[in-house]
Write an enzyme that holds these catalytic residues in place. Structure first.
Site: not given
Length: 358
Positions: A247, A218, A243-244, A45, A285, A328, A287-288, A216, A330
């Site tokens: 989203q 970006g 996370c990703m 990530s 972790n 996260h 940014g979005y 992931g 995990e």
């Protein structure tokens, strides 16, 4: 060797350069964890990013063979206050500087990481250039990071735990951490890891009991062309996202995402379970984030919120066996407060695995 970090804000830092001697650029972010630097540098990530460690001493327990989260680190550089060259730990096999050189990562040490963190917190989106040539400092043009998932996702399907008697899970890889795979395997699952651009028909041919959308790097909106295919998959199987993955699940059911001012990166982020009222300390972790107001009039309901900034930390579908979290569970190297969510997902797959949602 002397090295220089020039930021898109115009600030310049001088330090000692280790690892790859090639110039590099990337988004500058900061991580507040006191431990876990090996897991952080190997987390996909962080692809394309320069990681500033706010904890001053990095590398003091070395690098071992088992705590990597991916085969090859995807970050661009590490920015540290004090780099330890003589680690002390019974499992240490390498120094951080040796690993940086082996994998072509730049490390700048002896710089004021508190000042860098303050700059990122003040300005938000900050980019940096690492170079050994002072003449290049005036010619830095920031380059936003785009479309990085294809570079960290697997190319071919990979199978794990073939002898397991638990549910068969398809793990869609947007840059997954090894710890996610291990949690599923430890839960007795058979796991098939597939590329980020897997199709609905490919997943159907695998015949899983459940689907997992990984973390992931970006902007999740970079994957909008894949969203309709992913939605067909998610609507057909019990699904969990991290996370990703969280989203993307939110986007496919009508929510919106936005960039945080400077992201959440560290192992000490408190989140509140809105059902029980309990607060957990989590590893994060990203940014979005999912826009909270965009949940209105969708099929998703809010399940977790961030205690500090009240941002969205989890959602659940109101009818389908689908849920996701921004943090996260995990959490390698920790904390493990929310690891129970893996058990909930596995139980969900065991209960509904023989049913069809297509």
């Amino acid at each position: 060797m002397k090295g220089y970090l020039v930021l898109s804000t115009g600030d310049i830092f001088e330090g000692e350069w280790f690892g790859s001697a090639e110039d590099c650029t990337g988004e500058v972010v900061f991580n507040t964890g006191m431990t876990g630097y090996q897991e952080v540098l190997s987390d996909p990530s962080y692809a394309g990013q320069m990681i500033t460690f706010t904890y001053p001493l990095i590398g003091n327990y070395g690098i071992n063979e088992r705590d990597f989260e991916s085969i090859k680190p995807a970050c661009k550089a590490l920015l540290v206050g004090d780099l330890c060259h003589q680690p002390s730990h019974y499992e240490a096999g390498y120094t951080l500087a040796e690993i940086a050189e082996q994998y072509g990562i730049s490390v700048l040490s002896g710089i004021d990481t508190r000042a860098i963190t303050h700059i990122v917190r003040t300005h938000g989106e900050v980019y940096g250039l690492l170079t050994t040539d002072k003449e290049k400092l005036a010619f830095f043009t920031p380059q936003p990071i785009k479309d990085v998932v294809p570079g960290v996702s697997v190319r071919q399907m990979q199978e794990y735990g073939e002898e397991a008697d638990g549910p068969h899970i398809v793990l869609i890889d947007f840059g997954y951490k090894k710890s996610i795979l291990h949690h599923l395997l430890d839960g007795g699952c058979r796991v098939t890891v597939v590329p980020y651009n897997v199709t609905y028909h490919q997943v159907v041919s695998i015949d899983p009991d459940g689907v997992f959308l990984s973390n992931g790097p970006g902007d999740p909106k970079d994957l909008m062309p894949q969203l309709s295919e992913l939605k067909r998959i998610v609507e057909s199987y019990p699904t969990m996202g991290i996370c990703m993955g969280h989203q993307l699940i939110s986007l496919m059911f009508g929510c919106d995402t936005e960039r945080l001012p400077y992201g959440h990166r560290g192992s000490n982020h408190p989140v509140k379970d809105l059902h029980t009222g309990k607060v957990y300390v989590t590893s994060q972790n990203h940014g979005y984030v999912v826009k909270k107001d965009s949940l209105a009039n969708t099929s998703l309901e809010l399940t977790f919120i961030n205690v500090n900034d009240k941002s969205v930390e989890g959602v659940r579908h109101k009818e389908l066996p689908v849920f996701s979290v921004q943090f996260h569970p995990e959490a390698h190297a920790g904390p493990h407060d929310t690891g129970y969510l893996f058990n909930e997902f596995i139980q969900q797959c065991q209960v509904t695995g023989e049913k069809s949602y297509a």
